[in-house]
Structures are given as structure tokens and as C-alpha cells.
Design a protein around this motif. Sequence first.
Motif, mmCIF file in Angstrom:
data_model
loop_
_atom_site.group_PDB
_atom_site.id
_atom_site.type_symbol
_atom_site.label_atom_id
_atom_site.label_comp_id
_atom_site.label_asym_id
_atom_site.label_seq_id
_atom_site.Cartn_x
_atom_site.Cartn_y
_atom_site.Cartn_z
ATOM 1 N N GLY A 190 -1.598 -13.182 -13.200
ATOM 2 C CA GLY A 190 -0.225 -13.162 -13.341
ATOM 3 C C GLY A 190 0.026 -14.677 -14.001
ATOM 4 N N GLY A 191 1.283 -14.838 -14.594
ATOM 5 C CA GLY A 191 1.681 -15.893 -15.388
ATOM 6 C C GLY A 191 3.058 -15.708 -16.182
ATOM 7 N N PRO A 192 3.593 -16.745 -16.549
ATOM 8 C CA PRO A 192 2.962 -18.239 -16.706
ATOM 9 C C PRO A 192 2.925 -18.976 -15.855
ATOM 10 C CG PRO A 192 5.138 -17.986 -17.903
ATOM 11 C CD PRO A 192 4.770 -16.405 -17.339
ATOM 12 N N ALA A 193 1.821 -19.737 -15.681
ATOM 13 C CA ALA A 193 1.686 -20.533 -14.334
ATOM 14 C C ALA A 193 2.755 -21.480 -14.087
ATOM 15 C CB ALA A 193 0.662 -21.643 -14.789
ATOM 16 N N ASP A 194 3.803 -21.808 -14.986
ATOM 17 C CA ASP A 194 5.098 -22.744 -14.542
ATOM 18 C C ASP A 194 6.204 -21.905 -13.841
ATOM 19 O OD1 ASP A 194 5.783 -21.365 -16.655
ATOM 20 O OD2 ASP A 194 6.730 -23.216 -17.910
ATOM 21 N N LEU A 195 6.070 -20.505 -13.810
ATOM 22 C CA LEU A 195 6.971 -19.834 -13.268
ATOM 23 C C LEU A 195 6.916 -19.935 -11.612
ATOM 24 C CD1 LEU A 195 9.220 -17.750 -14.010
ATOM 25 C CD2 LEU A 195 7.781 -15.838 -13.760
ATOM 26 N N GLY A 196 8.066 -20.097 -10.873
ATOM 27 C CA GLY A 196 7.920 -20.476 -9.602
ATOM 28 C C GLY A 196 7.419 -19.653 -8.684
ATOM 29 N N GLN A 197 7.630 -18.288 -8.960
ATOM 30 C CA GLN A 197 6.812 -17.195 -8.205
ATOM 31 C C GLN A 197 5.384 -17.284 -8.170
ATOM 32 O OE1 GLN A 197 9.651 -17.006 -9.436
ATOM 33 N NE2 GLN A 197 11.171 -15.396 -8.453
ATOM 34 N N VAL A 198 5.185 -17.421 -9.385
ATOM 35 C CA VAL A 198 3.597 -17.529 -9.821
ATOM 36 C C VAL A 198 2.872 -18.681 -9.241
ATOM 37 C CG1 VAL A 198 1.781 -17.618 -11.480
ATOM 38 C CG2 VAL A 198 3.762 -16.353 -11.954
ATOM 39 N N ARG A 199 3.421 -19.781 -9.066
ATOM 40 C CA ARG A 199 2.980 -21.030 -8.253
ATOM 41 C C ARG A 199 2.854 -20.851 -7.172
ATOM 42 N NH1 ARG A 199 6.851 -24.211 -11.433
ATOM 43 N NH2 ARG A 199 7.857 -24.338 -9.342
ATOM 44 N N ASP A 200 3.912 -20.367 -6.431
ATOM 45 C CA ASP A 200 4.163 -20.047 -4.926
ATOM 46 C C ASP A 200 3.300 -19.146 -4.397
ATOM 47 O OD1 ASP A 200 5.975 -22.069 -4.938
ATOM 48 O OD2 ASP A 200 7.881 -20.721 -4.522
ATOM 49 N N ARG A 201 2.996 -17.809 -5.169
ATOM 50 C CA ARG A 201 2.134 -16.624 -4.627
ATOM 51 C C ARG A 201 0.576 -17.098 -4.724
ATOM 52 N NH1 ARG A 201 6.096 -12.031 -7.461
ATOM 53 N NH2 ARG A 201 7.861 -12.710 -6.176
ATOM 54 N N LEU A 202 0.447 -17.882 -5.884
ATOM 55 C CA LEU A 202 -1.103 -18.402 -5.905
ATOM 56 C C LEU A 202 -1.167 -19.631 -4.784
ATOM 57 C CD1 LEU A 202 -3.679 -18.672 -7.195
ATOM 58 C CD2 LEU A 202 -2.581 -20.424 -9.080
ATOM 59 N N ALA A 203 -0.377 -20.458 -4.598
ATOM 60 C CA ALA A 203 -0.438 -21.452 -3.364
ATOM 61 C C ALA A 203 -0.570 -20.832 -2.284
ATOM 62 C CB ALA A 203 0.857 -22.293 -3.347
ATOM 63 N N GLY A 204 -0.099 -19.659 -1.786
ATOM 64 C CA GLY A 204 -0.433 -18.882 -0.545
ATOM 65 C C GLY A 204 -1.566 -18.537 -0.522
ATOM 66 N N ALA A 205 -2.028 -17.588 -1.954
ATOM 67 C CA ALA A 205 -3.447 -17.053 -1.769
ATOM 68 C C ALA A 205 -4.533 -18.107 -1.790
ATOM 69 C CB ALA A 205 -3.376 -16.394 -3.153
ATOM 70 N N VAL A 220 -10.970 -15.894 -8.838
ATOM 71 C CA VAL A 220 -10.797 -15.707 -10.364
ATOM 72 C C VAL A 220 -9.157 -15.858 -10.921
ATOM 73 C CG1 VAL A 220 -11.658 -14.771 -12.461
ATOM 74 C CG2 VAL A 220 -13.092 -14.808 -10.308
ATOM 75 N N LEU A 221 -9.009 -16.802 -11.568
ATOM 76 C CA LEU A 221 -7.474 -16.755 -12.188
ATOM 77 C C LEU A 221 -7.481 -16.314 -13.458
ATOM 78 C CD1 LEU A 221 -6.340 -20.471 -11.024
ATOM 79 C CD2 LEU A 221 -6.521 -18.318 -9.703
ATOM 80 N N LEU A 222 -6.857 -15.093 -13.654
ATOM 81 C CA LEU A 222 -6.558 -14.324 -14.831
ATOM 82 C C LEU A 222 -5.177 -14.749 -15.193
ATOM 83 C CD1 LEU A 222 -8.687 -11.301 -14.603
ATOM 84 C CD2 LEU A 222 -9.217 -13.402 -15.790
ATOM 85 N N SER A 223 -4.805 -15.790 -16.049
ATOM 86 C CA SER A 223 -3.482 -15.978 -16.433
ATOM 87 C C SER A 223 -2.804 -15.080 -17.452
ATOM 88 C CB SER A 223 -3.318 -17.190 -17.220
ATOM 89 O OG SER A 223 -1.949 -17.610 -17.366
ATOM 90 N N THR A 224 -1.612 -14.529 -17.467
ATOM 91 C CA THR A 224 -1.075 -13.558 -18.280
ATOM 92 C C THR A 224 0.171 -14.371 -18.979
ATOM 93 O OG1 THR A 224 0.384 -12.920 -16.658
ATOM 94 C CG2 THR A 224 -1.647 -11.563 -17.088
ATOM 95 N N ALA A 225 0.459 -14.084 -20.288
ATOM 96 C CA ALA A 225 1.841 -14.404 -21.089
ATOM 97 C C ALA A 225 3.032 -14.002 -20.325
ATOM 98 C CB ALA A 225 1.834 -14.199 -22.490
ATOM 99 N N ASP A 226 3.069 -12.978 -19.740
ATOM 100 C CA ASP A 226 4.284 -12.610 -18.960
ATOM 101 C C ASP A 226 3.937 -11.671 -17.927
ATOM 102 O OD1 ASP A 226 6.972 -11.934 -18.714
ATOM 103 O OD2 ASP A 226 7.355 -11.430 -20.864
ATOM 104 N N LEU A 227 5.005 -11.008 -17.401
ATOM 105 C CA LEU A 227 4.708 -10.015 -16.144
ATOM 106 C C LEU A 227 5.030 -8.652 -16.294
ATOM 107 C CD1 LEU A 227 6.430 -12.731 -13.364
ATOM 108 C CD2 LEU A 227 3.837 -12.181 -14.157
ATOM 109 N N THR A 228 4.475 -8.088 -17.355
ATOM 110 C CA THR A 228 4.830 -6.759 -17.943
ATOM 111 C C THR A 228 3.668 -5.885 -17.784
ATOM 112 O OG1 THR A 228 4.098 -7.058 -19.991
ATOM 113 C CG2 THR A 228 6.169 -7.634 -19.638
#
Length: 341
Positions: A190-205, A220-228
Amino acid sequence: MPSTPGRSVSVKDVAAAAGVSLGTVSNVLNRPDRVSEATRARVQRAMADLGFVRNESARQLRSGVSRTLAYVMLDAGNPFFTDVAAGIETAAEAHGLTVVLGNSGSRREREQAHLDQFEQQRVQGLLVTPVDPDSPLLDQIARRGTPVVIVDRTREGDDFCSVAVDDVLGGRVAMEHLLDRGHRRVAFIGGPADLGQVRDRLAGARTAWAEAGLNPEDLVLLSTADLTVADGREAGQRLAGMSSSRRPTAAFCVNDLIALGLLQQVIASGLRCPADLAILGYDDVEYAAAAAVPLSSVRQPRQQLGRTAAELVLEEAAGGEHTHQRVLFTPELVARASTLG
């Protein structure tokens, strides 16, 4: 007789056709209990015969009070936000209001244009899933007198009501589920990394991963440009290209659209789900259960989010004492076939 094409029927026309005063027509429209049943029926019949349509915008302009709420969503293509909007509409209808929608498409300038327009229209309240919860524009709108509630985001301080889900807990619950299934090499997608939900869900994981004493490199972190869905397919290509010894056995996707795209690509690449790759999504939109392989997901109470946000903004709009609330719902894991591997 019907009105002349191109000409709006006025209250004066209705009064003349019904043989009553302008005040009587006004009462039928606004205070029908003050008019006898027979007179009310005569006026309503005249309205129907003439094709009279009430000019609600003019009435609101005179009274200075709008009968609408506005919701600026982040992505109209994501069913999560349309479900939130449905919840807002349910609450609004109970108060005799309508809801107007704007879609920012995650673009700040588009969000500002919607907010400016809705403020100018004097809506009773603004609900917004902002690109940036700390945007000073939200403060400016509130200072000018339009109540604002932040939806699916949180903000420090007590200047606004907000309604969201505990995404740190959601990320932790998701990862604990995968760990309980025996997975020891997992992709977070998921991503982008600066999106609040992405940060929070990653922090919990990451918290769940660390507490299990596992090697951080195996998350393994696989960042995406968007959430589509398209971003999910692209991530699936990257996973399919890994050697079987390096490829994660499970993927935790930041939302269900990513998960659905990943599932499509995994199947197209000849991999099996969940035998080769278990997939866990987030939001539990309707399509998650209807997928070719029903997706496990972390459920958010989407319509309840919307209803609660609308009730908060209406309470603030009513005036009187109002204490800003920060409502945080608890997410719930929904396990289906896709994480049985």
C-alpha cells in the motif's frame, strides 16, 4: 391550466388559480396545519394543475438557513467512501435534510474548490475526508461559522469533531491473524507512505511482527503510488517475479481494492490463492466477499462512520453547548477462505 413553456409558475399564479391570498399559499407550503383541509386541498390541486415547483434555493436565501449537508470524499471510486456517504445520507434524511457530494480525488486544489463552493452555498455543515487533516483551510471555514467534521481521519487537538477507526489496532489485528496462520514472511502492500491510514496500519502490523520476535526483513514492504485495483495488480507482478524462496507466503493489503487487484494478478500469473499466497484486505467492502476467492478483510463500520459524523455536525449546527468529540471505532477481522493457507 398548465403554465406556458419556459415560464416558471409563481406563488402568485397558484394563489390566483386557487382563489386564495398569497399568505394562504405560503402557509400551505410552510405551515400546512394553519390551513383548513378543504383550502389546503384546493391550493395543492392548483399547484398540480399549474405544474408549480417550489423554489427551495430562494426560500433558503431569504431565511439564511440551508437544508443541506455536504460531504467531500477522498475517492469516489472507492466503495468505502460511497458507503460512508450512504450513512451520512441516512442521518440527514432523518432530519429532513439532503446531502450534496464532492470528490477531491486526493487532490488538494480540487478539495479546496469543493469546500469553497459548499461554504458559499451556506450548507448547514461540512463533512470532509481531507487530503491533509491539518489543512489551515478547515480552520478558516470553521472560524467563519460553518461546522466541520473530519471523517476517517484524526487530528491533534480539540478544535474539530472527528470520526475514524483505530487503524493502528486494525493493522495489528490483521498481522496477528496472518501470524496465527503460520506465515513468517509477509508483504505489506500500500501507499503512498505519507497517507495517515497507510502509516497507522503499517505501525500496527510492525508492532505485531516485533512482538512475535521475527526478523524485520521478512516483513516485505511493497509501496504503491495509490490505493487502486491497478496498483494491486502492479504489486502482484512484483510478487510473481520473485523467486519462490524469497516470495512472501501472505500479503496484508492496505485496502480491499489493492487486495482485489493483487488477487487478479496472482491468479493470472499461475499462482494459487491461498496455497501460494494468502491475501488479507482492509475495509471489507461488498466486493471482498464476492471475489473469486472471498477475501479476508479488516472490517470498518463504514455507514456507522457516516451516520455518526452527520449527527455530530448537526449537533454543532444547532448551536448551544457543543463539545468537540473524537470518536474512534474498533475494527473487526472478517476471516474468509483467502487466509486459510
